[in-house]
Design a protein around this motif. Sequence first.
Motif, PDB file in Angstrom:
ATOM      1  N   ASP A  88       2.942 -11.320 -11.818  1.00 43.24           N
ATOM      2  CA  ASP A  88       1.605 -10.889 -12.245  1.00 43.24           C
ATOM      3  C   ASP A  88       0.934 -10.012 -11.187  1.00 43.24           C
ATOM      4  O   ASP A  88       0.310  -8.995 -11.510  1.00 43.24           O
ATOM      5  N   ALA A  92      -0.171  -6.196 -11.639  1.00 49.28           N
ATOM      6  CA  ALA A  92      -1.563  -5.818 -11.375  1.00 49.28           C
ATOM      7  C   ALA A  92      -1.629  -4.706 -10.331  1.00 49.28           C
ATOM      8  O   ALA A  92      -2.402  -3.752 -10.474  1.00 49.28           O
ATOM      9  N   TRP A  93      -0.799  -4.812  -9.286  1.00 53.90           N
ATOM     10  CA  TRP A  93      -0.775  -3.780  -8.246  1.00 53.90           C
ATOM     11  C   TRP A  93      -0.412  -2.421  -8.848  1.00 53.90           C
ATOM     12  O   TRP A  93      -1.036  -1.405  -8.539  1.00 53.90           O
ATOM     13  N   VAL A  95      -0.745  -1.372 -11.966  1.00 57.11           N
ATOM     14  CA  VAL A  95      -1.821  -0.874 -12.832  1.00 57.11           C
ATOM     15  C   VAL A  95      -2.993  -0.377 -11.997  1.00 57.11           C
ATOM     16  O   VAL A  95      -3.518   0.724 -12.219  1.00 57.11           O
ATOM     17  N   VAL A  96      -3.420  -1.169 -11.019  1.00 54.80           N
ATOM     18  CA  VAL A  96      -4.559  -0.782 -10.172  1.00 54.80           C
ATOM     19  C   VAL A  96      -4.239   0.499  -9.398  1.00 54.80           C
ATOM     20  O   VAL A  96      -5.111   1.356  -9.227  1.00 54.80           O
ATOM     21  N   SER A  97      -3.006   0.648  -8.948  1.00 55.16           N
ATOM     22  CA  SER A  97      -2.621   1.868  -8.224  1.00 55.16           C
ATOM     23  C   SER A  97      -2.810   3.101  -9.103  1.00 55.16           C
ATOM     24  O   SER A  97      -3.365   4.111  -8.657  1.00 55.16           O
ATOM     25  N   VAL A  99      -4.677   3.344 -11.889  1.00 52.73           N
ATOM     26  CA  VAL A  99      -6.097   3.497 -12.223  1.00 52.73           C
ATOM     27  C   VAL A  99      -6.844   4.116 -11.040  1.00 52.73           C
ATOM     28  O   VAL A  99      -7.666   5.020 -11.217  1.00 52.73           O
ATOM     29  N   ALA A 100      -6.550   3.639  -9.835  1.00 52.86           N
ATOM     30  CA  ALA A 100      -7.201   4.187  -8.639  1.00 52.86           C
ATOM     31  C   ALA A 100      -6.879   5.670  -8.483  1.00 52.86           C
ATOM     32  O   ALA A 100      -7.748   6.467  -8.107  1.00 52.86           O
ATOM     33  N   TRP A 104     -10.590   7.127  -8.601  1.00 56.15           N
ATOM     34  CA  TRP A 104     -11.337   7.324  -7.361  1.00 56.15           C
ATOM     35  C   TRP A 104     -10.560   7.847  -6.169  1.00 56.15           C
ATOM     36  O   TRP A 104     -11.165   8.264  -5.192  1.00 56.15           O
ATOM     37  N   THR A 115       1.938   7.367  -4.759  1.00 53.58           N
ATOM     38  CA  THR A 115       1.228   6.351  -5.533  1.00 53.58           C
ATOM     39  C   THR A 115       1.947   6.055  -6.842  1.00 53.58           C
ATOM     40  O   THR A 115       2.146   4.893  -7.211  1.00 53.58           O
ATOM     41  N   ALA A 119       4.051   2.576  -7.634  1.00 52.15           N
ATOM     42  CA  ALA A 119       3.606   1.789  -8.792  1.00 52.15           C
ATOM     43  C   ALA A 119       4.775   1.525  -9.739  1.00 52.15           C
ATOM     44  O   ALA A 119       4.952   0.403 -10.232  1.00 52.15           O
TER      45      ALA A 119
END
Length: 148
Positions: A88, A92-93, A95-97, A99-100, A104, A115, A119
């Motif tokens: 998990d 999550a890492w 997905v967050v990578s 999205v980041a 941003w 990146t 990912a």
Amino acid sequence: MTTNQPAALARTAEPQPILRRLLALDAAVTGANAFAYLAFSGPLGRFLGAGSGLLLGLGAFLAVYAGCVALLAARTRPPALGVRAVVDANLAWAVVSLVALVLWLTPTTAGAVWTVLQALTVAGLALLQYAALNGSSRGVIAKSGSRR
């Protein structure tokens, strides 16, 4: 005839060694990233287009995470709950990578490629770990005779 390699790995007679190897690989790669981010945050930050503070924070987090995954890998039979937590966290890492990257981060071209590649690598490793865990659970259930 083609075979699905991750599924083939998970369905071996002894899935625990494969699961432990995947966890050890995860710990080693994560630990190497942690070391690089901690030791070379300035040069890597400039190359990737990320702040050195961000890399230092990520490096510290990854060092702790790598240690926890290494402890799981060292167990003869890693607990399913712990492995699921690693799967998990890896998903999550990933997905967050991504999205980041979209929302941003403003990386260099090398940073954007890094990146995305990391990912995808982390997500792939999570899927392999899940497949190995799933094969391991089936083997335990089948051997106990409680479910087929």
